[in-house]
Design a protein around this motif. Structure first.
Motif, PDB file in Angstrom:
ATOM      1  N   TRP A 155       0.329   6.487   1.175  1.00 55.85           N
ATOM      2  CA  TRP A 155      -0.840   5.597   0.991  1.00 55.85           C
ATOM      3  C   TRP A 155      -1.336   5.717  -0.448  1.00 55.85           C
ATOM      4  O   TRP A 155      -1.567   6.811  -0.948  1.00 55.85           O
ATOM      5  N   ALA A 156      -1.531   4.578  -1.099  1.00 55.11           N
ATOM      6  CA  ALA A 156      -1.768   4.567  -2.547  1.00 55.11           C
ATOM      7  C   ALA A 156      -2.934   5.458  -2.959  1.00 55.11           C
ATOM      8  O   ALA A 156      -2.826   6.231  -3.921  1.00 55.11           O
ATOM      9  N   GLU A 157      -4.070   5.345  -2.257  1.00 54.38           N
ATOM     10  CA  GLU A 157      -5.255   6.099  -2.660  1.00 54.38           C
ATOM     11  C   GLU A 157      -5.161   7.584  -2.311  1.00 54.38           C
ATOM     12  O   GLU A 157      -5.917   8.385  -2.862  1.00 54.38           O
ATOM     13  N   PHE A 158      -4.279   7.937  -1.401  1.00 52.14           N
ATOM     14  CA  PHE A 158      -4.134   9.346  -0.996  1.00 52.14           C
ATOM     15  C   PHE A 158      -2.713   9.843  -1.270  1.00 52.14           C
ATOM     16  O   PHE A 158      -2.203  10.714  -0.581  1.00 52.14           O
ATOM     17  N   TRP A 159      -2.101   9.258  -2.269  1.00 47.72           N
ATOM     18  CA  TRP A 159      -0.720   9.555  -2.642  1.00 47.72           C
ATOM     19  C   TRP A 159      -0.504  11.064  -2.747  1.00 47.72           C
ATOM     20  O   TRP A 159      -1.249  11.768  -3.424  1.00 47.72           O
TER      21      TRP A 159
ATOM     22  N   ASP B 156       0.914   8.464   5.631  1.00 49.81           N
ATOM     23  CA  ASP B 156      -0.301   8.980   5.002  1.00 49.81           C
ATOM     24  C   ASP B 156      -0.009   9.589   3.639  1.00 49.81           C
ATOM     25  O   ASP B 156      -0.866   9.566   2.750  1.00 49.81           O
TER      26      ASP B 156
ATOM     27  N   LYS C 161       0.838  -1.206   0.000  1.00 49.31           N
ATOM     28  CA  LYS C 161       0.000   0.000   0.000  1.00 49.31           C
ATOM     29  C   LYS C 161       0.873   1.257   0.000  1.00 49.31           C
ATOM     30  O   LYS C 161       0.468   2.297  -0.521  1.00 49.31           O
ATOM     31  N   TRP C 162       2.074   1.150   0.543  1.00 47.73           N
ATOM     32  CA  TRP C 162       2.994   2.287   0.634  1.00 47.73           C
ATOM     33  C   TRP C 162       4.211   2.130  -0.280  1.00 47.73           C
ATOM     34  O   TRP C 162       4.993   3.051  -0.430  1.00 47.73           O
TER      35      TRP C 162
ATOM     36  N   GLU D  66       1.882  -0.277  -4.917  1.00 47.06           N
ATOM     37  CA  GLU D  66       0.584  -0.122  -5.575  1.00 47.06           C
ATOM     38  C   GLU D  66       0.556   1.049  -6.557  1.00 47.06           C
ATOM     39  O   GLU D  66      -0.282   1.076  -7.453  1.00 47.06           O
ATOM     40  N   ARG D  67       1.471   1.993  -6.370  1.00 48.55           N
ATOM     41  CA  ARG D  67       1.572   3.104  -7.311  1.00 48.55           C
ATOM     42  C   ARG D  67       2.900   2.997  -8.057  1.00 48.55           C
ATOM     43  O   ARG D  67       3.933   2.667  -7.474  1.00 48.55           O
TER      44      ARG D  67
END
Length: 606
Positions: A479-483, A476, A429-430, A433-434
């Motif tokens: 985090w993939a969704e809040f990159w 934070d 996730k950190w 994922e991106r």
């Protein structure tokens, strides 16, 4: 058309055999006239009808009319209370479950809320985002509650002062609160919230509420590293132990100075554990931490029982394992459409705690996100209020005992190993994922090596640079969704600018070309300009020659002998290094021949 709605509730969704169960029926009349409602309550045990109650009430227009009843439970099992109502033009039915148990010792329940915000401020003090304050004063939970999750938790603690809870207020969140109280805050868009403004006063109020609650013994306050660093990942993948060590020390001091308590427990951000953390936690006298029953506990080695008991890790740290399922009910099953669903969820959660048959049940989750990120934050607030109401009643009945983890008095089995992982079962996730993750980790780790090498050369820490690094590492932002590459870049650039301002050395060879013989030393002379004002220690590497050198302030010259092994004309690199970082690099050209004597050195113009 339905004019009358009913909500069915009980004083507690768990009782002991022989208890009297309080039943409440709330009738909501949406019409413009009074309606007589006939009510039947059937009491069933495991599907078997045991008893009934009938009554009636006049539901006044536009109002809520409450009907109270009760019954005594004589047997253990799962009881169902079924409501049937007849309002003439409308009929309705409702039900609620009650778990009835034989007499037993109360189940210890530890509610652990992880309240955190990354350091949203920039290096100039302006704020990139204001969630640390918005989740206090903004009407996130309207119309049920006029405020955000941080204020709501403090409100619940006051309302249900008999319910003990364990709260992690991250040091970076506390720091932002204190800074706002002392001097206000300004957003990067120019929006100003001055000291003494309504928003800032709300922050001061909530901080004072937590101080009072902690000091009266209702709360266990957990500390952590200053920001929200992925500790286990940094320790196991990159061996960044020193950063974790110092950041934890600073974080614990922020907690102590802000709230006036000595934290015993520490929240491990993202539950990102590795065994390398054990020495650091012991050094800082950490008493306990909380990890995941689903992802950590299966790989634990040692004297294992269940997740419903504390463990001593090597006799040095107490570890509690959360019930992942119950924690996730609160964390993720939180889009609650109406009050009926809120009551049912609170009742189900209360029963589930007892149905674990555990001695100690730990529910641990983010304290703000399950409320604010729900599609229905008002209903989540209502549900949590109802849940606390149930817990209060269950404590009166001797069914549950809410506890502070620092005061849990239970024997502890001894374990020797907890696997490296997070609450998600990994770290992708950190990092993974991106697509950009890999590039940014290279950037951060390169900067860290720059720091360590320069500190070794200087013989001391560069604290302002380390402070900037903590910010860049906040999970934070990764985090993939809040990159958030903006803030990572900002703090990495700040970090490197600090280091660049400290490293002020230039190097140049006195000659560009040196001539010599194979296997015979060639002395290359290097000139250094040191504007750092102090002696610095580096390693000078010339081909296969390595020298430990001290570069003095001002201009100086250092010789380095190169022994060529090949004949020909070729370039040779010269490096100035410290640790595993290259600080300076240059080249000289060697013209090397076979022969019996040393030719004179001369440059290419010679």
């Amino acid at each position: 058309m339905v004019y009358v709605r009913a909500l069915l509730d009980v004083d507690s969704p768990v009782h002991k055999v022989g208890d009297e169960v309080g039943v409440k029926v709330r009738l909501i009349n949406d019409s413009s006239s009074s309606i007589n409602v006939n009510i039947t309550l059937d009491y069933l045990l495991e599907g078997r009808h045991v008893n009934s109650w009938t009554g009636s009430a006049l539901a006044l227009p536009g109002e809520v009319t409450t009907v109270n009843a009760s019954f005594t439970v004589g047997e253990a099992g799962l009881w169902v209370i079924r409501l049937n109502g007849d309002a003439g033009t409308s009929k309705f039915t409702e039900s609620i479950k009650v778990r009835v148990i034989e007499g037993r010792r109360p189940v210890k329940l530890a509610l652990v809320y992880h309240m955190h915000q990354p350091p949203w401020y920039m290096s100039d003090g302006r704020y990139y985002a204001d969630w640390a304050f918005r989740y206090v004063h903004a009407p996130v939970m309207a119309p049920f509650f006029n405020g955000g999750p941080y204020l709501f938790h403090a409100f619940l603690n006051d309302k249900y002062s008999g319910v003990k809870v364990n709260i992690h207020l991250s040091p970076s969140l506390l720091k932002q609160w204190v800074d706002a109280i002392e001097k206000g805050y300004t957003l990067i868009n120019g929006e100003v919230h001055a000291k003494g403004s309504g928003e800032v006063n709300a922050v001061a109020k909530v901080l004072d509420m937590y101080r009072v609650q902690a000091n009266r013994g209702q709360l266990d306050v957990l500390s952590s590293v200053y920001a929200h660093t992925i500790l286990g990942y940094l320790a196991s993948r990159y061996e960044i132990i020193d950063v974790i060590d110092e950041e934890l020390g600073v974080g614990m001091e922020v907690t102590k100075s802000t709230l006036g308590v000595n934290p015993v427990g520490v929240w491990t951000p993202e539950m990102a554990w590795s065994m390398e953390l054990l020495d650091i936690y012991e050094k800082h006298k950490v008493g306990y931490t909380v990890l995941d029953g689903g992802n950590h506990f299966p790989g634990v080695q040692g004297d294992k029982g269940s997740i419903y008991e504390p463990y001593s890790l090597g006799g040095r740290l107490t570890v509690f394992f959360r019930d992942e399922r119950l924690s996730n009910i609160l964390s993720f099953q939180n889009n609650i459409p109406d009050e009926r669903s809120a009551v049912k969820l609170a009742a189900m959660l209360s029963r589930s705690i007892i149905e674990t048959n555990g001695e100690l049940v730990v529910i641990a989750l983010d304290g703000e996100n399950f409320i604010a990120m729900s599609k229905t934050p008002a209903m989540v607030g209502l549900m949590l209020d109802k849940f606390y109401s149930y817990l209060s009643r269950m404590q009166e009945l001797g069914i549950i005992e809410t506890v502070r983890l620092s005061q849990v008095n239970m024997s502890r089995r001894s374990i020797t190993y907890i696997p490296t992982t997070s609450w998600l079962g990994g770290f992708t996730k950190w990092d993974g994922e991106r697509r950009e993750h890999a590039e940014y980790w290279v950037k951060v780790i390169d900067s860290y090596r720059y720091l360590r090498g320069l500190e070794d050369a200087l013989g001391g820490k560069i604290n302002e640079a380390r402070y900037a690094l903590w910010h860049a590492l906040d999970s934070d932002f990764w985090w993939a969704e809040f990159w958030n590459p903006d803030l990572i870049n900002h703090w990495v650039e700040e970090f490197r600018n600090i280091l660049d301002s400290r490293f002020k050395i230039a190097m140049r060879p006195l000659r560009e070309v040196y001539r010599g013989l194979v296997n015979r030393p060639i002395d290359v002379e290097l000139e250094f300009d040191n504007d750092m004002g102090v002696n610095v220690k580096f390693k000078l590497i010339c081909l296969d020659t390595q020298l430990d050198v001290v570069i003095q302030p001002g201009s100086s010259r250092i010789k380095c002998s190169i022994i060529p092994r090949l004949a020909g004309s070729y370039r040779v690199p010269i490096f100035v290094t410290s640790g595993n970082y290259i600080y300076l690099q240059s080249y000289v050209t060697l013209n090397v021949t076979y022969g019996n004597r040393d030719p004179p050195n001369e440059d290419s113009a010679g």
